[in-house]
Design a protein around this motif. Structure first.
Motif, PDB file in Angstrom:
ATOM      1  N   ARG A 222       0.916  -1.101  -0.005  1.00 43.94           N
ATOM      2  CA  ARG A 222      -0.074  -0.182  -0.109  1.00 43.94           C
ATOM      3  C   ARG A 222       0.787   1.179  -0.062  1.00 43.94           C
ATOM      4  NH1 ARG A 222       0.141   2.330   4.720  1.00 43.94           N
ATOM      5  NH2 ARG A 222      -2.064   3.739   4.241  1.00 43.94           N
ATOM      6  N   PHE A 223       0.561   2.344  -0.601  1.00 43.85           N
ATOM      7  CA  PHE A 223       0.897   3.693  -0.332  1.00 43.85           C
ATOM      8  C   PHE A 223      -0.044   4.497   0.181  1.00 43.85           C
ATOM      9  CE2 PHE A 223       2.986   2.255  -4.576  1.00 43.85           C
ATOM     10  CZ  PHE A 223       4.359   2.033  -4.052  1.00 43.85           C
ATOM     11  N   THR A 227       2.068   9.939  -0.290  1.00 44.20           N
ATOM     12  CA  THR A 227       2.870   9.398  -1.450  1.00 44.20           C
ATOM     13  C   THR A 227       2.202   9.253  -2.804  1.00 44.20           C
ATOM     14  OG1 THR A 227       4.179   7.900  -0.204  1.00 44.20           O
ATOM     15  CG2 THR A 227       4.000   7.277  -2.382  1.00 44.20           C
ATOM     16  N   LYS A 228       0.843   9.227  -2.667  1.00 45.47           N
ATOM     17  CA  LYS A 228       0.061   9.154  -3.947  1.00 45.47           C
ATOM     18  C   LYS A 228      -0.004  10.502  -4.591  1.00 45.47           C
ATOM     19  CE  LYS A 228      -2.757   5.198  -3.020  1.00 45.47           C
ATOM     20  NZ  LYS A 228      -4.108   4.825  -2.225  1.00 45.47           N
ATOM     21  N   VAL A 229      -0.213  11.539  -3.873  1.00 49.58           N
ATOM     22  CA  VAL A 229      -0.493  12.989  -4.117  1.00 49.58           C
ATOM     23  C   VAL A 229       1.059  13.490  -4.607  1.00 49.58           C
ATOM     24  CG1 VAL A 229      -1.161  15.331  -3.373  1.00 49.58           C
ATOM     25  CG2 VAL A 229      -2.340  13.437  -2.637  1.00 49.58           C
ATOM     26  N   VAL A 230       2.044  12.955  -3.823  1.00 51.18           N
ATOM     27  CA  VAL A 230       3.149  13.403  -4.468  1.00 51.18           C
ATOM     28  C   VAL A 230       3.576  12.893  -5.802  1.00 51.18           C
ATOM     29  CG1 VAL A 230       5.887  13.195  -4.082  1.00 51.18           C
ATOM     30  CG2 VAL A 230       4.401  13.998  -1.986  1.00 51.18           C
ATOM     31  N   ALA A 231       3.381  11.677  -5.879  1.00 46.30           N
ATOM     32  CA  ALA A 231       3.797  10.848  -7.269  1.00 46.30           C
ATOM     33  C   ALA A 231       2.974  11.529  -8.320  1.00 46.30           C
ATOM     34  CB  ALA A 231       3.420   9.543  -7.237  1.00 46.30           C
ATOM     35  N   VAL A 232       1.638  11.611  -8.310  1.00 50.04           N
ATOM     36  CA  VAL A 232       0.785  12.428  -9.238  1.00 50.04           C
ATOM     37  C   VAL A 232       1.131  13.674  -9.536  1.00 50.04           C
ATOM     38  CG1 VAL A 232      -1.629  12.906 -10.148  1.00 50.04           C
ATOM     39  CG2 VAL A 232      -1.131  10.613  -8.846  1.00 50.04           C
ATOM     40  N   THR A 233       1.395  14.581  -8.608  1.00 46.28           N
ATOM     41  CA  THR A 233       1.669  15.889  -8.747  1.00 46.28           C
ATOM     42  C   THR A 233       2.900  15.982  -9.375  1.00 46.28           C
ATOM     43  OG1 THR A 233       0.145  16.592  -6.786  1.00 46.28           O
ATOM     44  CG2 THR A 233       1.729  18.226  -7.749  1.00 46.28           C
ATOM     45  N   SER A 234       4.110  15.519  -8.942  1.00 44.59           N
ATOM     46  CA  SER A 234       5.444  15.525  -9.525  1.00 44.59           C
ATOM     47  C   SER A 234       5.268  14.954 -10.880  1.00 44.59           C
ATOM     48  CB  SER A 234       6.171  14.834  -8.732  1.00 44.59           C
ATOM     49  OG  SER A 234       6.402  15.165  -7.359  1.00 44.59           O
ATOM     50  N   GLY A 235       4.756  13.865 -11.230  1.00 44.05           N
ATOM     51  CA  GLY A 235       4.780  13.417 -12.578  1.00 44.05           C
ATOM     52  C   GLY A 235       3.926  14.294 -13.611  1.00 44.05           C
ATOM     53  N   THR A 315       4.851  20.292  -3.380  1.00 46.48           N
ATOM     54  CA  THR A 315       3.873  19.674  -4.559  1.00 46.48           C
ATOM     55  C   THR A 315       2.514  19.413  -3.687  1.00 46.48           C
ATOM     56  OG1 THR A 315       5.023  17.726  -4.148  1.00 46.48           O
ATOM     57  CG2 THR A 315       5.758  18.511  -6.077  1.00 46.48           C
ATOM     58  N   THR A 316       2.675  18.927  -2.485  1.00 46.36           N
ATOM     59  CA  THR A 316       1.534  18.888  -1.747  1.00 46.36           C
ATOM     60  C   THR A 316       0.634  20.047  -1.464  1.00 46.36           C
ATOM     61  OG1 THR A 316       2.810  18.636   0.410  1.00 46.36           O
ATOM     62  CG2 THR A 316       2.172  16.618  -0.892  1.00 46.36           C
ATOM     63  N   THR A 317       1.456  21.277  -1.233  1.00 49.62           N
ATOM     64  CA  THR A 317       0.586  22.373  -0.906  1.00 49.62           C
ATOM     65  C   THR A 317       0.026  22.865  -2.241  1.00 49.62           C
ATOM     66  OG1 THR A 317       2.286  22.967   0.437  1.00 49.62           O
ATOM     67  CG2 THR A 317       1.214  24.954  -0.494  1.00 49.62           C
TER      68      THR A 317
END
Length: 446
Positions: A222-223, A227-235, A315-317
């Motif tokens: 699981r993430f 982590t999900k928000v960071v990965a999607v936003t950064s990508g 990125t999360t902000t």
């Protein structure tokens, strides 16, 4: 006695003071004659600027790192980058491990603040893994770069260059040894240098919490929402950044125009990655078109992710604010990511961080337009944002700054690395909730 000890170990105050002390020690070392090739050492202001830039992992420089400093001076800068990137509390904990010392509750609170973690649970284990991850990533990256550089320079020098640039870029610092302020422009079409350095920047910028969750995925399967928000936003930021830079610079004869198709992609990708917040570059920044420069300003302001070696509002902000705006547009009361409701205090904190960052950038930009007369406004805004985002990209203004301009950028780099909220908490004597709440009121918005 208890009250005094608690006040002294208040995490924001300790972090602000700790970074300031490290910067001062670094500045004193860079003023020594042995630190520079001319045997004179740097002036106090230039040494303070360089030490702040290194400790705050920014990369803005008033003198060229590769030609100005001796091996001693370069190693001082490298040490400041490593301590500043991982945080001095991480190194203090490492020495405690080596000495067999128990980590106290107060020290765990400091670690949680330094790592930007939500809870105390597993914080010591996380710090141990941070040190291991850092050694492995910097070691592998440094060795690959050393092998590549060995085709252009003697093996020992190539090894040193490889490790220096691996540590600098993993910590999102952007310092380089290539000389003449040219950064990595000589390797603009080199896939090895481009992809390895980009990987180092991305790994350093996504945050150790994310790296740790990826490492534990085989056991947890699981993430977390973070982590999900960071990965999607950064990508998304990397993908759209690469595409837009490619389109903006495709016909620019000073940047992408002369490059091969592969070179165009590599250069576009690198320039989209480096504002997150590394500071090295493979294209000459002043030659970029204005739309690209404006895009890079935006990417620098957003920056990296929480718990990383990078700066910016994070990125999360950015994602939280976008989510709040989208929810308002749709008439929804809650901000929801991956079927999870974001708490209101997180939204308020995101808004506070963003507005504080905007205020600092605007205020510093306004003052620089006064102190740096005759300079282009976009150049000044670019430099101020680069300092706040602890990026290190420059349009060439930093080496020409006036003494007061250098002081302004020093303050901006420090605020960007430590964080506006941490500084505000550090200077606030008492922070406690109000004992009562006022009646609700309404004002017109929009």
């Amino acid at each position: 006695m208890t009250t005094a000890r608690k006040y002294y170990l208040d995490p924001p105050k300790v972090l602000v003071t700790g970074f300031a002390v490290i910067i001062f020690i670094g500045a004193m070392l860079l003023m020594l004659p042995v630190a520079t090739n001319d045997g004179k050492g740097l002036s106090f202001l230039d040494a303070l600027f360089t030490a702040t830039s290194a400790t705050c992992v920014t990369g803005l420089v008033v003198v060229d790192t590769g030609t100005t400093f001796t091996l001693f001076g370069q190693l001082v800068i490298l040490a400041l980058i490593q301590v500043g990137g991982l945080g001095f509390m991480t190194f203090a904990t490492m020495f405690a491990f080596l000495l067999g010392k128990r980590i106290s509750l107060q020290e765990r609170l400091l670690l949680r603040e330094a790592m930007n973690n939500l809870t105390l649970e597993g914080i010591v284990r996380l710090v141990k893994r941070v040190l291991i991850f850092t050694v492995i990533i910097e070691g592998i990256g440094g060795l690959v770069l050393a092998i590549r550089f060995a085709f252009d320079m003697p093996p020992l020098k190539a090894f040193y260059f490889g490790m220096f640039h691996a540590i600098s870029n993993f910590n999102n610092a952007g310092f380089d040894l290539m000389g003449d302020f040219r950064s990595l422009t000589g390797y603009v079409e080199d896939p090895v240098v481009t992809l390895v350095v980009c990987a180092l920047i991305i790994l350093g910028g996504i945050g150790f919490i994310v790296i740790n969750e990826v490492y534990e995925y085989r056991q947890t399967h699981r993430f977390s929402l973070h982590t999900k928000v960071v990965a999607v936003t950064s990508g998304l930021l990397l993908a759209f950044g690469t595409l837009l830079i490619f389109l903006f610079e495709l016909h620019n004869p000073k940047t992408l125009g002369p490059l091969s198709p592969l070179g165009k992609f590599l250069a576009s990708f690198y320039q989209a990655v480096t504002p997150r917040t590394a500071g090295s570059n493979t294209l000459n920044i002043p030659d970029l078109t204005q739309p690209t420069l404006f895009l890079i300003i935006f990417l620098m302001f957003v920056g990296a992710s929480p718990g990383s070696t990078g700066g910016g509002i994070k990125t999360t902000t950015f994602a939280t604010l976008l989510g709040a705006v989208w929810s308002q547009i749709r008439g929804k009361e809650d901000v929801v990511f991956f079927k999870k409701r974001i708490m209101y205090d997180t939204i308020y904190k995101s808004l506070t961080v963003t507005i504080s960052g905007l205020f600092i950038v605007m205020f510093v930009t306004m003052l620089l337009t006064i102190t740096e007369k005759g300079k282009d406004f976009l150049m000044i805004l670019f430099e101020a944002t680069s300092a706040f985002g602890t990026v290190g990209l420059s349009m060439g203004l930093t080496p020409e700054l006036s003494p007061f301009g250098k002081v302004l950028i020093i303050f901006t780099m420090f605020a960007g690395r430590v964080g506006p909220l941490t500084i505000a908490y550090a200077v606030t004597l008492h922070r406690k909730p109000d004992p009562f709440r006022y009646p609700k009121g309404k004002i017109m918005i929009g």
